[in-house]
Scaffold this active site. Sequence first.
Site, PDB file in Angstrom:
ATOM      1  N   ASP A  10      -4.158  12.978   6.755  1.00 48.05           N
ATOM      2  CA  ASP A  10      -4.859  14.035   7.368  1.00 48.05           C
ATOM      3  C   ASP A  10      -4.962  14.053   9.015  1.00 48.05           C
ATOM      4  OD1 ASP A  10      -7.126  16.071   6.594  1.00 48.05           O
ATOM      5  OD2 ASP A  10      -7.890  15.169   8.166  1.00 48.05           O
ATOM      6  N   TYR A  40     -15.652  20.507  -3.649  1.00 46.11           N
ATOM      7  CA  TYR A  40     -15.639  21.752  -3.776  1.00 46.11           C
ATOM      8  C   TYR A  40     -17.005  22.223  -3.402  1.00 46.11           C
ATOM      9  CZ  TYR A  40     -16.396  25.797  -6.758  1.00 46.11           C
ATOM     10  OH  TYR A  40     -16.297  27.084  -7.327  1.00 46.11           O
ATOM     11  N   HIS A  60      -5.886  19.631  -3.918  1.00 50.53           N
ATOM     12  CA  HIS A  60      -5.474  18.686  -3.065  1.00 50.53           C
ATOM     13  C   HIS A  60      -6.565  17.624  -3.333  1.00 50.53           C
ATOM     14  CE1 HIS A  60      -8.046  21.267  -0.478  1.00 50.53           C
ATOM     15  NE2 HIS A  60      -8.356  20.332   0.047  1.00 50.53           N
ATOM     16  N   VAL A  61      -6.169  16.499  -3.036  1.00 47.18           N
ATOM     17  CA  VAL A  61      -7.040  15.372  -3.262  1.00 47.18           C
ATOM     18  C   VAL A  61      -7.031  14.621  -2.080  1.00 47.18           C
ATOM     19  CG1 VAL A  61      -7.331  13.072  -4.695  1.00 47.18           C
ATOM     20  CG2 VAL A  61      -6.556  15.238  -5.658  1.00 47.18           C
TER      21      VAL A  61
END
Length: 331
Positions: A199, A263, A271-272
């Site tokens: 990320d 959420y 995506h995780v």
Amino acid sequence: MADTESKGGIHAVGTEESPHKPKRAKADNENGGEEVGNDPESENILSEFKTSSVLSDSAREKNIFIHGKLADREAVVILEKTPIREDILAELFVGSKLSLEMRNDIYSTYRLQAPPQLNEIKATVVCPATEKHVKKYQRQESFLVEETGEDYQSITLPYIQKQSFSVQWVHNILEKKAEAEKIVYEDPEPEVGFVLLPDFKWDQKQVDDLYLIAIARQRDIRSLRDLTAEHLPLLQNIFQRGKEAILQRYKLPPSKLRVYLHYQPSYYHLHVHFTKLGYDAPGCGVERAHLLADVIQNLQSDSRYYTSRTLYFPLRADDGLLGRFREAGRL
């Protein structure tokens, strides 16, 4: 690119670079993942940046979000002090200048001026920035929303469909049109495959703030709400292979990882998140993060668990979805 957090982050992932190479500014181009400034040693794109306003800042996080213009285009610049690494301590102590500020008994404080190479600031550039980007980084009040399965169908889903949030930059990653050099692991299988990459919030210079994103190859899963038991092979593959890849690359065991979904998500393509346990990553709080292990177990117990379950999540004051919940009398 990965979470950044559209309601909190990713639209670009950080570069996998040598620990001693300066981090270069990135353009958050959702359509191409374009990098700005291929030669950070000779080009300073921020010299042309004209500040309009400070959107937010944090003394605790040591960062600042600035709105302005770059070559006549709207832009957001994020400046963040990089963490102090153990491997540079000797050089830091020897090469720094100290100015005494206060001494009292056994206590003393100094102003430490580190050598330039040890005094980096990570710069993330979002250009061209939309109104959504600007609002995303503004300091605002948040509200906790209660969303039933019926609310999702009548309020949230129509809003998502009407907004047509672009995930072209995600497709560019999956097709290796952008950020291919950053991929840590990939599984090419269309049904259970995924791409794992850093990320953009992680500078990759230490594992203490490790942050990677696994992006599913399936393109028709927007979020947690779309998941059913038929997606268990995909989720289990991401969970297992992602942990194995991180162990192999970063020597971090599964017991040191927090693996979860957001959420509402930052962008509507499954995506995780993989972060190091102990790192207070943005969006890892209980009001937004759902552990992947729990998601798998819930779907094993009830195939349509997330279709009907009431879910809670925070929304900022200016979020259009919050307005929809207000209009429906749900807030």
